[in-house]
Design an enzyme around this catalytic site. Structure first.
Site, PDB file in Angstrom:
ATOM      1  N   SER B 147       1.137  -1.287   0.024  1.00 26.61           N
ATOM      2  CA  SER B 147       0.092  -0.194   0.036  1.00 26.61           C
ATOM      3  C   SER B 147       1.016   1.531   0.215  1.00 26.61           C
ATOM      4  CB  SER B 147      -0.890   0.322   1.084  1.00 26.61           C
ATOM      5  OG  SER B 147      -2.113   0.665   0.755  1.00 26.61           O
ATOM      6  N   HIS B 181      -3.931  -1.353  -4.363  1.00 26.89           N
ATOM      7  CA  HIS B 181      -5.075  -1.782  -3.676  1.00 26.89           C
ATOM      8  C   HIS B 181      -5.980  -2.047  -5.537  1.00 26.89           C
ATOM      9  CE1 HIS B 181      -4.217  -2.097   0.116  1.00 26.89           C
ATOM     10  NE2 HIS B 181      -4.537  -0.119   0.271  1.00 26.89           N
TER      11      HIS B 181
END
Lengths: 238, 280
Positions: B147, B181
């Site tokens: 991330s 994501h």
């Protein structure tokens, strides 16, 4: 937010002169630690103020418009931790400029430790390793040193920095708070009977340390409602 | 194999410059679920290739504000494995001072956790961490993260650090950009494709459990720890943004750590009951 000692919390809430002050906590210096946020809500409970916090690590929660939220407060409380990280994160989110605006608009700014150092032009940080010099936001055109205890490494470092050209300023022992109105010191108050604030300057090649008369807030008969000089704005650093 | 570093040594043979390695992950957690175990296995393997039997693995949880949760999960995943896990928590240095430079450069793998990309870079900047990480990279210490901890190595990423998905700068050690994501958060992917169309340097999209491994110069190798999780190359041609999935190597999950005796016992009984027809 001293545990079991609400004297300084009561004092800053009193400065807002609001019946139900809006208080926002900025725990950025701790990395928005959950336990610290819980402690804030315990100290500034709903029966006496309207408390909120801004977590810059979890922006998806909390107010979307930071500026609007901060400018609508009566009191902004900045928690302790790493002042270096604090200033870095604030600048990344534009909080530094918003706080200046809030100060100019008369919002009471306060904070302890890193939350005190941040308001000054220069500061002594001892959060990690040997004490270092650091530039703060510069709302108050002085230097600042917190946890200013006798024989402590910060005190010694502060004196050295002053001799090396750091501007004069103010130091506070744990439990003492420096109350500024505009950029003038209004008074020094304390939540502990022995805690003191100090003024520091360099004269010739010597550091001059002057102890400032400090009002212990726990004394009976302390006149808290005594008006401070008419406020443009107020900052309290503990 | 397609993953040179999974076979070879982290440092080039013959005393040449060490191979620079970065593993960028689109998103994962440190649970005991199979895809999370597969990711941990890869991290451990990359670290071992440099550090031998007990490599040093350090988490930088800065992007989360050094939450106990993130740090705890990391130790949960690596605490019982053959490695020496540690954490550098910049917000906790007051209580636990450490020599940042020396500690980070003594690692075999530095893992950066997720959270706020904007805060991550701001705090690193304030503590001068970027120069240490760049040096670590050049010395062959594996840099990894998920991330925000994956996007930070690129020139730019798509962050939700301010609430809405928008572009933010990274350290720029890897050219181009990364969006994490990818298909898991459609608004993030949409913001990315729009930003690239508007001139953001193109790069890659990574679904949760997909990753890209850079080893030295050249193109990265794609890996995936979950069927269907993919890595994408996002590029522009004639004002058009193209997105093409990259062939990825599947990372199988290792066998789970030995079950605790009571849980194992419970499962045995449950299986027996099932066999005996006591349960549906």
């Amino acid at each position: 937010m001293e545990s079991g000692n609400p004297l300084l919390d009561d004092y800053v809430l009193g400065l807002t002169r609001a019946e139900r002050p809006r208080v926002c906590f900025l725990p950025s210096a701790s990395g928005d630690a959950d336990h610290y946020i819980v402690r804030f809500y315990r100290a500034f409970s709903a029966h006496r103020c309207e408390a909120t916090h801004i977590s810059l690590f979890r922006r998806e929660q909390g107010p979307e418009d930071l500026r609007r939220h901060l400018l609508s407060q009566d009191l902004i409380y900045v928690g302790g931790g790493s002042v270096v990280s604090l200033l870095g994160v604030w600048r990344a989110h534009g909080i530094d400029a918003i706080l200046r605006e809030a100060w100019e608009a008369g919002v009471v700014l306060c904070g302890l430790s890193a939350g005190s150092l941040c308001w000054f032009a220069e500061a002594v940080t001892g959060f990690h390793g040997a004490p270092k010099r650091l530039d703060g936001l510069g709302l108050l055109p002085f230097s600042n040193c917190v946890h200013y205890e006798r024989g402590g490494s910060r005190r010694e470092a502060y004196h050295r920095f002053l001799l090396e050209g750091m501007r004069g300023g103010y130091a506070a022992e744990d439990g003492a708070a420096l109350h500024f109105t505009g950029t003038e010191l209004s008074r020094v108050v304390a939540s502990r009977p022995q805690a003191r604030g100090y003024r520091l300057d360099v004269a010739g090649r010597r550091v001059v340390e002057m102890r400032i008369a400090t009002t212990f807030l726990g004394d009976r008969g302390v006149e808290l409602a005594r008006p401070v000089p008419e406020a443009l704005s107020t900052a309290v650093a503990a | 194999m397609g993953l040179a570093g999974l076979n070879g040594d982290g440092a080039a043979a013959g005393g040449g410059a060490p191979v620079r390695r970065i593993l960028a992950l689109g998103g994962h957690d440190f649970t005991s679920r199979p895809p999370d175990r597969a990711v941990c296995e890869l991290l451990l393997r990359l670290a071992s290739e440099r550090g031998g039997e007990r490599p040093r693995i350090c988490i930088l949880p800065t992007a989360s504000g050094d939450t106990s949760d993130q740090i705890g999960r990391f130790y949960g995943a690596f605490g019982e494995r053959p490695c020496e896990p540690s954490d550098v928590s910049l917000f906790r240095l007051g209580r636990r001072p450490m020599a940042l430079h020396d500690h980070l450069l003594a690692q075999d793998l530095i893992y950066v956790g997720g959270g706020s990309l904007v805060n991550l870079l701001a705090v690193w900047d304030a503590h001068d961490i970027a120069s240490i990480l760049s040096l670590a990279w050049r010395r062959g210490i594996v840099l990894a993260g998920q991330s925000a901890g994956a996007m930070c190595w690129f020139e730019a990423g798509i962050t939700k650090s301010s609430g809405k998905a928008r572009e933010a700068a990274g350290l720029g050690m890897l050219a181009g950009s990364l969006c994490v994501h990818y298909n898991n958060e459609p608004d993030r992917r949409a913001a990315y494709l729009e930003a690239v169309a508007d001139g953001m340097p193109p790069g890659y999209g990574l679904d949760d459990y997909a990753g890209l491994l850079w080893e030295g110069e050249g193109s990265p190798a794609a890996v995936t720890a979950r069927r269907g999780a993919r890595a994408y190359r996002v590029s522009t041609r004639d004002d058009e943004v193209n997105e093409s999935p990259l062939p990825a190597r599947f990372l199988p999950a290792p066998a789970p750590a030995a079950l605790r005796e009571d849980i194992a016992e419970f499962r045995r009984i449950k299986t027996m009951r099932k066999r005996a027809g006591w349960l549906g």
